[in-house]
Design a protein around this motif. Structure first.
Motif, PDB file in Angstrom:
ATOM      1  N   THR A 147       0.844  -1.191   0.000  1.00 14.53           N
ATOM      2  CA  THR A 147       0.000   0.000   0.000  1.00 14.53           C
ATOM      3  C   THR A 147       0.886   1.250   0.000  1.00 14.53           C
ATOM      4  OG1 THR A 147      -0.052   0.133   2.393  1.00 14.53           O
ATOM      5  CG2 THR A 147      -1.762  -1.196   1.357  1.00 14.53           C
ATOM      6  N   ASN A 148       0.233   2.408   0.097  1.00 12.32           N
ATOM      7  CA  ASN A 148       0.984   3.663   0.118  1.00 12.32           C
ATOM      8  C   ASN A 148       1.314   4.134   1.530  1.00 12.32           C
ATOM      9  OD1 ASN A 148       1.027   3.918  -2.674  1.00 12.32           O
ATOM     10  ND2 ASN A 148      -1.010   4.836  -2.694  1.00 12.32           N
ATOM     11  N   ILE A 149       1.004   3.291   2.516  1.00 13.50           N
ATOM     12  CA  ILE A 149       1.277   3.650   3.911  1.00 13.50           C
ATOM     13  C   ILE A 149       2.792   3.789   4.111  1.00 13.50           C
ATOM     14  CG2 ILE A 149       1.062   2.881   6.313  1.00 13.50           C
ATOM     15  CD1 ILE A 149      -1.475   1.375   5.432  1.00 13.50           C
ATOM     16  N   THR A 150       3.178   4.733   4.960  1.00 16.32           N
ATOM     17  CA  THR A 150       4.598   4.998   5.181  1.00 16.32           C
ATOM     18  C   THR A 150       5.360   3.762   5.662  1.00 16.32           C
ATOM     19  OG1 THR A 150       6.173   6.212   6.538  1.00 16.32           O
ATOM     20  CG2 THR A 150       4.009   5.890   7.478  1.00 16.32           C
ATOM     21  N   ALA A 151       6.580   3.613   5.200  1.00 14.53           N
ATOM     22  CA  ALA A 151       7.411   2.470   5.574  1.00 14.53           C
ATOM     23  C   ALA A 151       7.859   2.547   7.027  1.00 14.53           C
ATOM     24  CB  ALA A 151       8.629   2.380   4.662  1.00 14.53           C
ATOM     25  N   GLY A 152       7.592   3.670   7.694  1.00 17.47           N
ATOM     26  CA  GLY A 152       7.939   3.807   9.105  1.00 17.47           C
ATOM     27  C   GLY A 152       7.280   2.733   9.948  1.00 17.47           C
ATOM     28  N   ILE A 153       6.072   2.311   9.522  1.00 16.47           N
ATOM     29  CA  ILE A 153       5.361   1.244  10.234  1.00 16.47           C
ATOM     30  C   ILE A 153       6.191  -0.033  10.209  1.00 16.47           C
ATOM     31  CG2 ILE A 153       3.320  -0.249  10.134  1.00 16.47           C
ATOM     32  CD1 ILE A 153       1.787   2.230   9.107  1.00 16.47           C
ATOM     33  N   SER A 154       6.773  -0.331   9.056  1.00 20.76           N
ATOM     34  CA  SER A 154       7.609  -1.533   8.936  1.00 20.76           C
ATOM     35  C   SER A 154       8.779  -1.476   9.907  1.00 20.76           C
ATOM     36  CB  SER A 154       8.151  -1.671   7.511  1.00 20.76           C
ATOM     37  OG  SER A 154       7.091  -1.899   6.631  1.00 20.76           O
ATOM     38  N   VAL A 155       9.417  -0.307   9.979  1.00 21.41           N
ATOM     39  CA  VAL A 155      10.584  -0.145  10.855  1.00 21.41           C
ATOM     40  C   VAL A 155      10.203  -0.417  12.303  1.00 21.41           C
ATOM     41  CG1 VAL A 155      12.300   1.490  11.706  1.00 21.41           C
ATOM     42  CG2 VAL A 155      11.666   1.500   9.287  1.00 21.41           C
ATOM     43  N   VAL A 156       9.100   0.190  12.751  1.00 17.33           N
ATOM     44  CA  VAL A 156       8.653   0.007  14.133  1.00 17.33           C
ATOM     45  C   VAL A 156       8.297  -1.449  14.394  1.00 17.33           C
ATOM     46  CG1 VAL A 156       6.847   0.608  15.802  1.00 17.33           C
ATOM     47  CG2 VAL A 156       7.855   2.383  14.354  1.00 17.33           C
ATOM     48  N   CYS A 157       7.574  -2.050  13.452  1.00 14.63           N
ATOM     49  CA  CYS A 157       7.143  -3.442  13.628  1.00 14.63           C
ATOM     50  C   CYS A 157       8.323  -4.397  13.640  1.00 14.63           C
ATOM     51  CB  CYS A 157       6.158  -3.835  12.525  1.00 14.63           C
ATOM     52  SG  CYS A 157       4.570  -3.021  12.699  1.00 14.63           S
ATOM     53  N   VAL A 158       9.293  -4.173  12.772  1.00 10.99           N
ATOM     54  CA  VAL A 158      10.477  -5.032  12.734  1.00 10.99           C
ATOM     55  C   VAL A 158      11.240  -4.921  14.065  1.00 10.99           C
ATOM     56  CG1 VAL A 158      12.768  -5.282  11.694  1.00 10.99           C
ATOM     57  CG2 VAL A 158      10.741  -5.145  10.239  1.00 10.99           C
ATOM     58  N   LEU A 159      11.296  -3.710  14.627  1.00  6.55           N
ATOM     59  CA  LEU A 159      11.964  -3.521  15.916  1.00  6.55           C
ATOM     60  C   LEU A 159      11.251  -4.316  17.012  1.00  6.55           C
ATOM     61  CD1 LEU A 159      12.917   0.270  15.925  1.00  6.55           C
ATOM     62  CD2 LEU A 159      14.456  -1.688  15.882  1.00  6.55           C
ATOM     63  N   ILE A 160       9.914  -4.315  16.981  1.00  8.26           N
ATOM     64  CA  ILE A 160       9.137  -5.061  17.972  1.00  8.26           C
ATOM     65  C   ILE A 160       9.432  -6.554  17.862  1.00  8.26           C
ATOM     66  CG2 ILE A 160       6.787  -5.772  18.636  1.00  8.26           C
ATOM     67  CD1 ILE A 160       5.903  -2.905  17.833  1.00  8.26           C
ATOM     68  N   VAL A 161       9.455  -7.057  16.614  1.00  5.90           N
ATOM     69  CA  VAL A 161       9.724  -8.483  16.391  1.00  5.90           C
ATOM     70  C   VAL A 161      11.153  -8.820  16.834  1.00  5.90           C
ATOM     71  CG1 VAL A 161       9.936 -10.294  14.653  1.00  5.90           C
ATOM     72  CG2 VAL A 161       8.040  -8.668  14.532  1.00  5.90           C
TER      73      VAL A 161
END
Ligand SMILES: [Zn+2]
Length: 106
Positions: A76-90
């Motif tokens: 989607t067009n959602i910012t990749a910042g979400i990926s960064v935060v989620c990867v950090l959580i994992v």
């Protein structure tokens, strides 16, 4: 050779994985007894302490949700910042597992 693990609150060794709660606090992952974790939440020193345990059911659930959410910006067009935060959580969840949980018997 077995590595001893000490509770950050009472400084006694933690013997079982059931009794372990890992919490991200003061910029470091720290092990607690489940009872000590419950007590420390009642204290005043919770400003820098994340109230969410990294391990256990809620931690696993959060990590799974984060893992799934991390893929969304790819499609989607959602910012990749979400990926960064989620990867950090994992990664934090995996770090907790390999640093503390894996070393304790069930
Ligand atoms: Zn303790």
């Amino acid at each position: 050779m077995k590595e001893e693990m000490y509770c950050e609150s009472c400084l006694m060794p933690i013997k079982h994985r059931d009794d372990l709660v890992t919490v991200w606090a003061y910029f470091k992952l720290r092990p607690y007894h489940s009872a000590c974790y419950a007590n420390s939440l009642k204290g005043a020193a919770t400003f820098f302490v994340s109230n969410t345990p990294i391990n256990g059911f809620s931690g696993n659930f959060t990590a799974i949700v984060a893992f799934l959410l991390a893929w969304i910006p790819l499609f989607t067009n959602i910012t990749a910042g979400i990926s960064v935060v989620c990867v950090l959580i994992v990664l934090t969840r995996l770090y907790s597992y390999f640093t503390y949980e894996k070393k304790l018997p069930l």
